[in-house]
Design a protein around this motif. Structure first.
Motif, PDB file in Angstrom:
ATOM      1  N   TRP A 142      -3.625   1.042  -2.525  1.00 46.61           N
ATOM      2  CA  TRP A 142      -3.542  -0.273  -2.298  1.00 46.61           C
ATOM      3  C   TRP A 142      -3.122  -1.122  -3.735  1.00 46.61           C
ATOM      4  O   TRP A 142      -4.187  -1.123  -4.515  1.00 46.61           O
ATOM      5  N   ARG A 143      -2.272  -1.543  -3.770  1.00 47.61           N
ATOM      6  CA  ARG A 143      -1.812  -2.204  -5.383  1.00 47.61           C
ATOM      7  C   ARG A 143      -2.273  -3.890  -5.077  1.00 47.61           C
ATOM      8  O   ARG A 143      -3.440  -3.906  -3.920  1.00 47.61           O
ATOM      9  N   ALA A 144      -2.397  -3.957  -6.220  1.00 45.72           N
ATOM     10  CA  ALA A 144      -2.940  -5.906  -6.542  1.00 45.72           C
ATOM     11  C   ALA A 144      -2.403  -6.791  -5.181  1.00 45.72           C
ATOM     12  O   ALA A 144      -1.562  -6.397  -4.447  1.00 45.72           O
ATOM     13  N   ASP A 145      -3.269  -7.853  -4.886  1.00 42.81           N
ATOM     14  CA  ASP A 145      -3.610  -8.826  -3.976  1.00 42.81           C
ATOM     15  C   ASP A 145      -2.137  -9.869  -4.181  1.00 42.81           C
ATOM     16  O   ASP A 145      -2.020 -10.486  -5.503  1.00 42.81           O
ATOM     17  N   ARG A 205       0.776  -0.936  -0.092  1.00 45.81           N
ATOM     18  CA  ARG A 205      -0.178  -0.031  -0.063  1.00 45.81           C
ATOM     19  C   ARG A 205       0.866   1.249   0.150  1.00 45.81           C
ATOM     20  O   ARG A 205       1.662   1.421   0.641  1.00 45.81           O
ATOM     21  N   TYR A 206       0.194   2.592  -0.504  1.00 47.35           N
ATOM     22  CA  TYR A 206       1.445   3.426  -0.302  1.00 47.35           C
ATOM     23  C   TYR A 206      -0.624   4.317  -0.071  1.00 47.35           C
ATOM     24  O   TYR A 206      -1.190   4.705  -0.195  1.00 47.35           O
ATOM     25  N   THR A 207       0.736   5.519  -0.075  1.00 49.00           N
ATOM     26  CA  THR A 207      -0.632   7.029   0.558  1.00 49.00           C
ATOM     27  C   THR A 207       0.247   8.074  -0.629  1.00 49.00           C
ATOM     28  O   THR A 207       0.966   8.114  -1.010  1.00 49.00           O
ATOM     29  N   ILE A 208      -1.266   9.257  -1.011  1.00 49.82           N
ATOM     30  CA  ILE A 208      -1.006  10.303  -2.268  1.00 49.82           C
ATOM     31  C   ILE A 208      -1.929  11.002  -1.292  1.00 49.82           C
ATOM     32  O   ILE A 208      -2.890  10.615  -1.432  1.00 49.82           O
ATOM     33  N   LYS A 209      -0.849  12.142  -0.924  1.00 42.96           N
ATOM     34  CA  LYS A 209      -2.086  12.823  -0.102  1.00 42.96           C
ATOM     35  C   LYS A 209      -2.107  12.473   1.306  1.00 42.96           C
ATOM     36  O   LYS A 209      -2.326  12.026   1.725  1.00 42.96           O
TER      37      LYS A 209
END
Length: 68
Positions: free
Chosen positions: A34-37, A25-29
């Motif tokens: 979440w990326r694919a499983d 997972r990552y955060t933008i602002k």
């Protein structure tokens, strides 16, 4: 146009690599994404590898067919 099995496999492996390098997972602002499983990508990669190997070997082969 549909992608070949090799192209699909390459994209799947690139996705797996991105998850391994950058995390799930990552955060933008203020949004968390979440990326694919990873488990599903691994299963897809295994399935595509089998399909690619089968295609490289000449496809599905049958030795004999018994009519019903």
């Amino acid at each position: 146009m549909a992608k070949s099995v090799e192209e699909q496999l390459e994209e799947t492996l690139n996705s797996i690599s991105a998850i391994e390098q950058k995390g799930q997972r990552y955060t933008i602002k203020d949004r968390e994404l979440w990326r694919a499983d990873l488990r599903q990508l691994d299963q897809r990669a295994q399935r595509l590898e089998k399909q690619a190997a089968r295609a490289k070997a000449g496809g599905i082969k049958s030795q004999r067919v018994i009519p019903l």
